[in-house]
Design a protein around this motif. Sequence first.
Motif, PDB file in Angstrom:
ATOM      1  N   TRP A  40      -1.792   5.020  -6.880  1.00 57.63           N
ATOM      2  CA  TRP A  40      -2.542   3.840  -7.292  1.00 57.63           C
ATOM      3  C   TRP A  40      -3.347   3.231  -6.149  1.00 57.63           C
ATOM      4  CZ3 TRP A  40       2.424   1.288  -9.576  1.00 57.63           C
ATOM      5  CH2 TRP A  40       2.826   1.979 -10.728  1.00 57.63           C
ATOM      6  N   GLU A  41      -3.408   3.885  -4.992  1.00 54.11           N
ATOM      7  CA  GLU A  41      -4.021   3.284  -3.804  1.00 54.11           C
ATOM      8  C   GLU A  41      -5.522   3.029  -3.949  1.00 54.11           C
ATOM      9  OE1 GLU A  41      -4.096   7.742  -3.004  1.00 54.11           O
ATOM     10  OE2 GLU A  41      -2.771   6.337  -4.004  1.00 54.11           O
ATOM     11  N   LYS A  42      -6.181   3.666  -4.912  1.00 54.72           N
ATOM     12  CA  LYS A  42      -7.615   3.401  -5.117  1.00 54.72           C
ATOM     13  C   LYS A  42      -7.845   2.096  -5.866  1.00 54.72           C
ATOM     14  CE  LYS A  42      -9.020   8.161  -4.792  1.00 54.72           C
ATOM     15  NZ  LYS A  42      -9.543   9.331  -5.430  1.00 54.72           N
ATOM     16  N   GLU A  43      -6.811   1.589  -6.514  1.00 55.90           N
ATOM     17  CA  GLU A  43      -6.950   0.367  -7.293  1.00 55.90           C
ATOM     18  C   GLU A  43      -6.079  -0.780  -6.763  1.00 55.90           C
ATOM     19  OE1 GLU A  43      -6.083  -1.194 -11.802  1.00 55.90           O
ATOM     20  OE2 GLU A  43      -6.519   0.911 -11.529  1.00 55.90           O
TER      21      GLU A  43
ATOM     22  N   ILE B 207       0.821  -1.227   0.000  1.00 58.35           N
ATOM     23  CA  ILE B 207       0.000   0.000   0.000  1.00 58.35           C
ATOM     24  C   ILE B 207       0.849   1.269   0.000  1.00 58.35           C
ATOM     25  CG2 ILE B 207      -0.368   0.070   2.510  1.00 58.35           C
ATOM     26  CD1 ILE B 207      -2.959   0.973  -0.210  1.00 58.35           C
ATOM     27  N   ASN B 208       1.989   1.269   0.680  1.00 60.79           N
ATOM     28  CA  ASN B 208       2.801   2.491   0.688  1.00 60.79           C
ATOM     29  C   ASN B 208       3.319   2.831  -0.706  1.00 60.79           C
ATOM     30  OD1 ASN B 208       2.313   2.614   3.409  1.00 60.79           O
ATOM     31  ND2 ASN B 208       4.451   2.535   4.035  1.00 60.79           N
ATOM     32  N   GLY B 209       3.772   1.808  -1.433  1.00 60.88           N
ATOM     33  CA  GLY B 209       4.219   2.049  -2.808  1.00 60.88           C
ATOM     34  C   GLY B 209       3.078   2.484  -3.700  1.00 60.88           C
ATOM     35  N   ALA B 210       1.928   1.823  -3.542  1.00 60.46           N
ATOM     36  CA  ALA B 210       0.750   2.199  -4.325  1.00 60.46           C
ATOM     37  C   ALA B 210       0.359   3.642  -4.031  1.00 60.46           C
ATOM     38  CB  ALA B 210      -0.409   1.251  -4.023  1.00 60.46           C
TER      39      ALA B 210
ATOM     40  N   GLU C  75      -9.579  -4.430  -0.758  1.00 61.63           N
ATOM     41  CA  GLU C  75     -10.772  -3.670  -0.398  1.00 61.63           C
ATOM     42  C   GLU C  75     -11.732  -3.725  -1.572  1.00 61.63           C
ATOM     43  OE1 GLU C  75      -9.959   0.270   1.350  1.00 61.63           O
ATOM     44  OE2 GLU C  75      -7.858  -0.358   1.413  1.00 61.63           O
ATOM     45  N   LYS C  76     -12.987  -3.533  -1.273  1.00 60.18           N
ATOM     46  CA  LYS C  76     -14.007  -3.537  -2.308  1.00 60.18           C
ATOM     47  C   LYS C  76     -13.669  -2.485  -3.364  1.00 60.18           C
ATOM     48  CE  LYS C  76     -18.970  -3.356  -3.003  1.00 60.18           C
ATOM     49  NZ  LYS C  76     -20.282  -3.265  -2.373  1.00 60.18           N
TER      50      LYS C  76
END
Length: 186
Positions: free
Chosen positions: A141-144, A133-136, A149-150
């Motif tokens: 890109w954290e929404k995808e 998640i930190n890299g995303a 998560e849904k």
Amino acid sequence: KILERLKKLGINTSGWVPTGETSFHSVLKNLPLKNKLLFVHNTFTSQDDLDGLSLKKGFDPQNLFFCFCPKANLYIENRLPDILLFRDKGMKITVGTDSLASNNSLSVLEELKTIYLHFPTIPFDELLTWATINGAEFFGWEKELGSFEKGKRPGVNWIKNLDFSSGKRNQVKVHLTAKSNIVKII
């Protein structure tokens, strides 16, 4: 040493004026602090460097990420950054591989194993956060990607050959081992 090398290469350095600060703060004052910034390697970043961040006008700690590439650090300098310092200061940490010029693989798991070998007090779930998640989040890109998560569509890897041990109150602790490896699921 860099200045000497530049002079030997015939590069004009007469316009260069030392800032009197560490390289970290010398560079930081020339970067737009409202943007996301990623500092890679960090073998010479000190506690004073990190402590001085709060003094920077316009600094948003949510926009600053530190990427560790421990196998490249060991190959290039035979040393690692003080990862526990960054962790204790609450910095956002990501993990990278650098490149095949300074590494024998491009495996983030191998980087995590190297960190764990040298810093065994860092919990496995925290290492996973750094690698996912930190890299995303840094790349937007954290929404995808980056977590389950849904609405998200992350890839799924199975990390095999982990060591599971019981801790206090029968809490299971997960540890990486030299034999830990990845099987791509999705």
